[in-house]
Design a protein around this motif. Structure first.
Motif, PDB file in Angstrom:
ATOM      1  N   SER A   8      10.921  -3.883   2.124  1.00 47.93           N
ATOM      2  CA  SER A   8      10.714  -3.260   0.781  1.00 47.93           C
ATOM      3  C   SER A   8      11.513  -4.069  -0.489  1.00 47.93           C
ATOM      4  O   SER A   8      11.028  -3.694  -1.559  1.00 47.93           O
ATOM      5  N   ARG A   9      10.422  -5.576  -0.519  1.00 44.04           N
ATOM      6  CA  ARG A   9      10.951  -6.772  -1.280  1.00 44.04           C
ATOM      7  C   ARG A   9       9.916  -7.265  -1.308  1.00 44.04           C
ATOM      8  O   ARG A   9       9.155  -7.827  -0.291  1.00 44.04           O
ATOM      9  N   TYR A  10       8.666  -7.514  -2.539  1.00 43.88           N
ATOM     10  CA  TYR A  10       7.243  -8.257  -2.350  1.00 43.88           C
ATOM     11  C   TYR A  10       7.807  -8.725  -3.516  1.00 43.88           C
ATOM     12  O   TYR A  10       8.017  -9.069  -4.366  1.00 43.88           O
ATOM     13  N   GLN A  11       6.977 -10.348  -3.725  1.00 42.63           N
ATOM     14  CA  GLN A  11       6.814 -11.277  -5.023  1.00 42.63           C
ATOM     15  C   GLN A  11       6.152 -11.945  -4.479  1.00 42.63           C
ATOM     16  O   GLN A  11       5.209 -12.268  -3.588  1.00 42.63           O
ATOM     17  N   GLU A  12       5.199 -11.897  -6.039  1.00 42.89           N
ATOM     18  CA  GLU A  12       4.024 -12.731  -6.210  1.00 42.89           C
ATOM     19  C   GLU A  12       4.266 -13.750  -6.087  1.00 42.89           C
ATOM     20  O   GLU A  12       5.520 -14.852  -7.642  1.00 42.89           O
ATOM     21  N   THR A  14       3.799 -15.983 -10.893  1.00 47.30           N
ATOM     22  CA  THR A  14       3.847 -15.392 -11.403  1.00 47.30           C
ATOM     23  C   THR A  14       5.189 -15.129 -11.246  1.00 47.30           C
ATOM     24  O   THR A  14       6.486 -14.870 -12.038  1.00 47.30           O
ATOM     25  N   HIS A  15       6.110 -14.710  -9.920  1.00 45.75           N
ATOM     26  CA  HIS A  15       7.146 -14.510  -9.221  1.00 45.75           C
ATOM     27  C   HIS A  15       7.231 -12.934  -9.802  1.00 45.75           C
ATOM     28  O   HIS A  15       8.660 -13.230 -10.511  1.00 45.75           O
ATOM     29  N   ASP A  16       7.156 -12.604 -10.198  1.00 43.87           N
ATOM     30  CA  ASP A  16       6.959 -10.791 -10.172  1.00 43.87           C
ATOM     31  C   ASP A  16       6.951 -10.316  -9.173  1.00 43.87           C
ATOM     32  O   ASP A  16       7.052 -10.580  -8.051  1.00 43.87           O
ATOM     33  N   ALA A  17       7.909  -8.738  -8.853  1.00 46.68           N
ATOM     34  CA  ALA A  17       8.348  -8.766  -7.866  1.00 46.68           C
ATOM     35  C   ALA A  17       8.054  -7.086  -8.025  1.00 46.68           C
ATOM     36  O   ALA A  17       8.518  -6.614  -9.362  1.00 46.68           O
ATOM     37  N   ILE A  18       8.574  -6.552  -6.905  1.00 45.21           N
ATOM     38  CA  ILE A  18       8.616  -4.994  -6.522  1.00 45.21           C
ATOM     39  C   ILE A  18       9.507  -4.726  -5.497  1.00 45.21           C
ATOM     40  O   ILE A  18       9.644  -5.546  -4.243  1.00 45.21           O
ATOM     41  N   ARG A  43      11.603   7.241  -3.194  1.00 52.61           N
ATOM     42  CA  ARG A  43      10.751   7.152  -3.926  1.00 52.61           C
ATOM     43  C   ARG A  43      10.533   6.247  -5.224  1.00 52.61           C
ATOM     44  O   ARG A  43       9.289   7.095  -6.318  1.00 52.61           O
ATOM     45  N   GLU A  44      10.643   5.249  -5.864  1.00 54.11           N
ATOM     46  CA  GLU A  44      11.302   4.687  -6.513  1.00 54.11           C
ATOM     47  C   GLU A  44      10.439   2.965  -6.560  1.00 54.11           C
ATOM     48  O   GLU A  44      11.295   2.743  -5.075  1.00 54.11           O
ATOM     49  N   ALA A  45      10.037   2.653  -7.236  1.00 49.95           N
ATOM     50  CA  ALA A  45       9.479   1.592  -7.528  1.00 49.95           C
ATOM     51  C   ALA A  45      10.023   0.536  -8.752  1.00 49.95           C
ATOM     52  O   ALA A  45       9.656   1.032  -9.787  1.00 49.95           O
ATOM     53  N   LEU A  46      10.872  -0.539  -8.548  1.00 46.65           N
ATOM     54  CA  LEU A  46      11.324  -1.469  -8.849  1.00 46.65           C
ATOM     55  C   LEU A  46      10.797  -2.120  -9.566  1.00 46.65           C
ATOM     56  O   LEU A  46      10.414  -3.063  -8.942  1.00 46.65           O
ATOM     57  N   VAL A  47       9.576  -2.189 -10.815  1.00 44.92           N
ATOM     58  CA  VAL A  47       8.797  -3.773 -11.331  1.00 44.92           C
ATOM     59  C   VAL A  47       9.318  -4.548 -12.213  1.00 44.92           C
ATOM     60  O   VAL A  47       9.924  -3.975 -13.414  1.00 44.92           O
ATOM     61  N   MET A  48       9.325  -5.542 -11.884  1.00 43.09           N
ATOM     62  CA  MET A  48      10.177  -6.661 -12.596  1.00 43.09           C
ATOM     63  C   MET A  48       8.791  -7.911 -12.958  1.00 43.09           C
ATOM     64  O   MET A  48       8.420  -8.212 -12.325  1.00 43.09           O
TER      65      MET A  48
END
Length: 157
Positions: free
Chosen positions: A125-129, A132-136, A141-146
């Motif tokens: 459920s948690r993913y991070q690059e 760049t420290h960008d995360a999803i 059915r919802e995605a929080l894009v940071m």
């Protein structure tokens, strides 16, 4: 006395046999409302008309249904396979997320692709690059894009 005992035995014995038939002998519970296909080991033949002689061959019944498919749901293991979903974001944009199992590939509205590995590696459920420290964060059915330097966006399928 003998008549009373005969009535008692005739009532109790069938009940005991029925209860024994309901209890599994191998320790595995029987599923309710399941029908297992019944196939007899000896082929059933139809009677041959007299006088038909050697020309008539017995017909066998081959009406065995295929075994039922067992469906298991294990929520502790990640889903196998690649899935793609399109999300509409709050700013009017759209993103496409492709689930690669242990990572996500995110296609932005400008067709730029980013890969987000799972963080930590054993969850889905948690993913991070890392660069760049960008995360999803995926929640149903919802995605929080940071994204670094901007406010988090909520995107829905």
């Amino acid at each position: 006395m003998m008549f009373g005992r005969a009535i008692w035995v005739s009532l109790v014995v069938p009940l005991l046999l029925a209860a024994t038939a309901c209890v599994p002998q191998d320790g595995v519970p029987k599923a309710a409302n399941t029908l297992s296909p019944t196939v007899s080991p000896v082929p059933t033949s139809q009677p041959v008309a007299p006088g038909a002689g050697a020309a008539a061959t017995p017909k066998t019944l081959a009406t065995a249904s295929p075994p039922a498919t067992k469906i298991t749901t294990d929520l502790t293991t990640p889903r196998a396979g690649v899935g793609t979903a399109t999300y509409r974001c709050g700013n009017g944009g759209m993103i496409t997320i492709q689930n690669l199992g242990s990572s996500l590939r995110v296609l932005g509205p400008d067709s730029s692709a980013e890969v987000f590995p799972a963080s930590p590696a054993n969850q889905t459920s948690r993913y991070q690059e890392a660069a760049t420290h960008d995360a999803i964060v995926i929640d149903g059915r919802e995605a929080l894009v940071m994204k670094k330097g901007s406010t988090p966006q909520s995107c829905k399928r």
